[in-house]
Design an enzyme around this catalytic site. Structure first.
Site, short mmCIF file in Angstrom:
data_model
loop_
_atom_site.label_atom_id
_atom_site.label_comp_id
_atom_site.label_asym_id
_atom_site.label_seq_id
_atom_site.Cartn_x
_atom_site.Cartn_y
_atom_site.Cartn_z
NE ARG A 163 -33.44 1.30 6.48
CZ ARG A 163 -33.95 0.94 7.65
NH1 ARG A 163 -33.73 -0.29 8.11
NH2 ARG A 163 -34.64 1.78 8.39
CG ASP A 178 -32.12 -2.93 16.20
OD1 ASP A 178 -32.53 -2.69 17.34
OD2 ASP A 178 -32.22 -2.13 15.26
CG ASP A 225 -32.09 2.80 15.97
OD1 ASP A 225 -31.89 2.08 14.97
OD2 ASP A 225 -33.13 2.73 16.66
CG HIS A 284 -37.96 4.47 7.43
ND1 HIS A 284 -37.96 3.12 7.15
CD2 HIS A 284 -37.82 4.58 8.77
CE1 HIS A 284 -37.83 2.44 8.28
NE2 HIS A 284 -37.73 3.30 9.27
N PRO A 287 -41.16 2.92 11.79
CG PRO A 287 -40.70 1.27 13.36
CD PRO A 287 -41.46 1.52 12.08
CG ASN A 312 -33.02 -4.20 10.18
OD1 ASN A 312 -31.90 -3.73 10.00
ND2 ASN A 312 -34.04 -3.45 10.57
CG HIS A 334 -28.35 0.55 16.69
ND1 HIS A 334 -29.05 0.09 17.78
CD2 HIS A 334 -29.17 0.38 15.63
CE1 HIS A 334 -30.24 -0.33 17.39
NE2 HIS A 334 -30.35 -0.14 16.08
CG HIS A 359 -31.00 0.30 10.80
ND1 HIS A 359 -31.31 -1.03 10.95
CD2 HIS A 359 -31.19 0.87 12.01
CE1 HIS A 359 -31.69 -1.26 12.20
NE2 HIS A 359 -31.62 -0.11 12.87
#
Length: 430
Positions: free
Chosen positions: A60, A150, A303, A307, A321, A90, A56, A58
């Site tokens: 980006r 997700d 996860d 950001h 989040p 995502n 899991h 990200h």
């Protein structure tokens, strides 16, 4: 190409040995190996584990390369001891087609620091209205084997049922972001005394648990495998235990931050602590730790969610989040599970390497440290402590809740099929 790991202890057990990796395969494990042409890594008695696998992550890319790229995400993963990561869907555009999933896979191979496996979207555009072309993505060069929306729950039970039926036919896994959206509208914090006192809209445990229960039953009827992303409540633990005892093919992950932090962190309103699902109460943390130790929760997954500064330096309720996780995961697991006596180093290998590889069917990751096995390993100094410095992390972003915190255990070297992908220098440990 050969690498000699000098004076390391597989699984932290016994006296130090030398491990020789030639052409990507472990060829010798002996007290003293003479290999003049090999690249030598002096372990100094450090722990040797199979390379970590993260289900899991990200990264980006494509779409938000200002916050993370496949290159920087791979570097962060290698520094954290990871040799394989699963990149969530995502992105922008969403990874709901073979064009995007194969692009992510190829970029991962070009960078070459870790094996990057793209996660395909379950629904088109993550909108929860129509199934994405899972079969096409699975048949592509990337061979997608894990599918997830997700960030969004596949809330429609009929659509989830159809997804599980297709997944059963393909032999792939659906990973569910368990969140009943009608119960979490405008929610930003765990529903409890802390959120009430701080005036933050509460996110009830039942929002997660209702979906876990529903999807366990749907998976049972479809003869499919379902994986629960970022389990966060004691009730979810109970449901997982029940489902597994019924023979349902359900697995689950827990994040390092849900093992280590609770909702008392919200007292400062610092948005670095905003995450979905939210940080829960101390009783949930304790239940998750016990469940990971017992195997009710199968594995640790980061996860990792980078950001930009403007997405976190704002009002708590408006913040995006997510938290960074790749470079701190091992240390947080050691602090929460090893130092508390819940896991030994064999246990760490199980939850961070072996079990995640088994869940998605990776045959070249999470393998035993033995002659004839892949030379895909991680060297960990268990005795050195380090202080997290957000600005020094490999990620393009700095949204870690562990900034300035001293943590145990340092990943000193990561090796992917006999090639050193990360080697920490003395100056990098403070």
């Amino acid at each position: 190409m050969s690498v000699l790991l000098h004076r390391v202890r597989p699984y932290g057990e016994g006296e130090p040995v030398d491990v020789l990796i030639e052409d990507g395969i472990i060829t010798r494990i002996e007290a003293d190996v003479d290999a003049p042409s090999a690249e030598v890594v002096d372990g100094g008695g450090a722990v040797l584990l199979p390379g970590f696998v993260d289900l899991h992550t990200h990264v980006r890319e494509p779409g938000r390369e200002d916050t993370e790229t496949i290159e920087t995400g791979s570097a962060a993963a290698a520094r954290g001891g990871y040799t394989a990561i699963f990149a969530m869907a995502n992105t922008s555009p969403v990874a709901d087609s073979v064009v995007v999933t194969d692009h992510v896979w190829r970029r991962g191979r070009e960078v070459g620091l870790v094996d990057i496996h793209p996660v395909g979207a379950v629904t088109v555009g993550l909108k929860g209205a129509a199934l994405a072309e899972m079969g096409t993505m699975h048949a592509g060069d990337a061979g997608v084997r894990l599918f997830s929306d997700d960030g969004h729950c596949v809330a429609d039970p009929l659509l989830m049922r159809r997804a599980l039926e297709y997944a059963a036919g393909l032999g792939v896994v659906i990973a569910q972001h368990a969140e009943e959206p009608r119960l979490t509208e405008n929610a930003v914090a765990h529903e409890g005394p802390t959120a009430a006192r701080l005036g933050l809209t509460g996110w009830p445990r039942s929002a997660e648990e209702a979906i876990v229960a529903r999807d366990a039953i749907l998976a049972r009827d479809a003869g499919a495998r379902v994986h629960i992303c970022h389990a966060s409540t004691a009730g979810t633990v109970q449901l997982l235990d029940w489902a597994k005892k019924q023979g349902i093919a359900i697995t689950a992950e827990v994040t390092p931050h849900h093992l280590f932090l609770d909702d008392s962190r919200l007292e400062t309103y610092d948005a670095v602590n905003r995450v979905n699902p939210p940080l829960r109460e101390a009783s949930d943390v304790a239940a998750l730790r016990e469940a990971l130790a017992s195997g009710v929760v199968d594995c640790v997954a980061t996860d990792h969610a980078p950001h930009a500064e403007q997405d976190k330096c704002c009002e708590f309720s408006q913040a995006r989040p997510g938290m960074l996780g790749l470079e701190t995961a091992l240390s947080v697991v050691v602090a929460s599970m090893v130092e508390t006596g819940l896991l030994d180093w064999r246990g760490v290998a199980r939850v961070m390497s072996e079990r995640p590889a088994e869940i998605v069917g990776l045959t070249d990751q999470g393998r035993p440290i033995a002659v004839g096995e892949p030379g895909t390993v991680t060297v960990v100094d268990p005795d050195t402590r380090w202080t997290v410095a957000a600005e020094e992390l490999a990620s393009l972003s700095a949204n870690t809740p562990f900034d300035a915190l001293e943590l145990p255990a340092v990943v000193t070297t990561t090796v992917l099929r006999g090639r050193v992908t990360h080697r920490r220098t003395t100056s990098e440990v403070s």
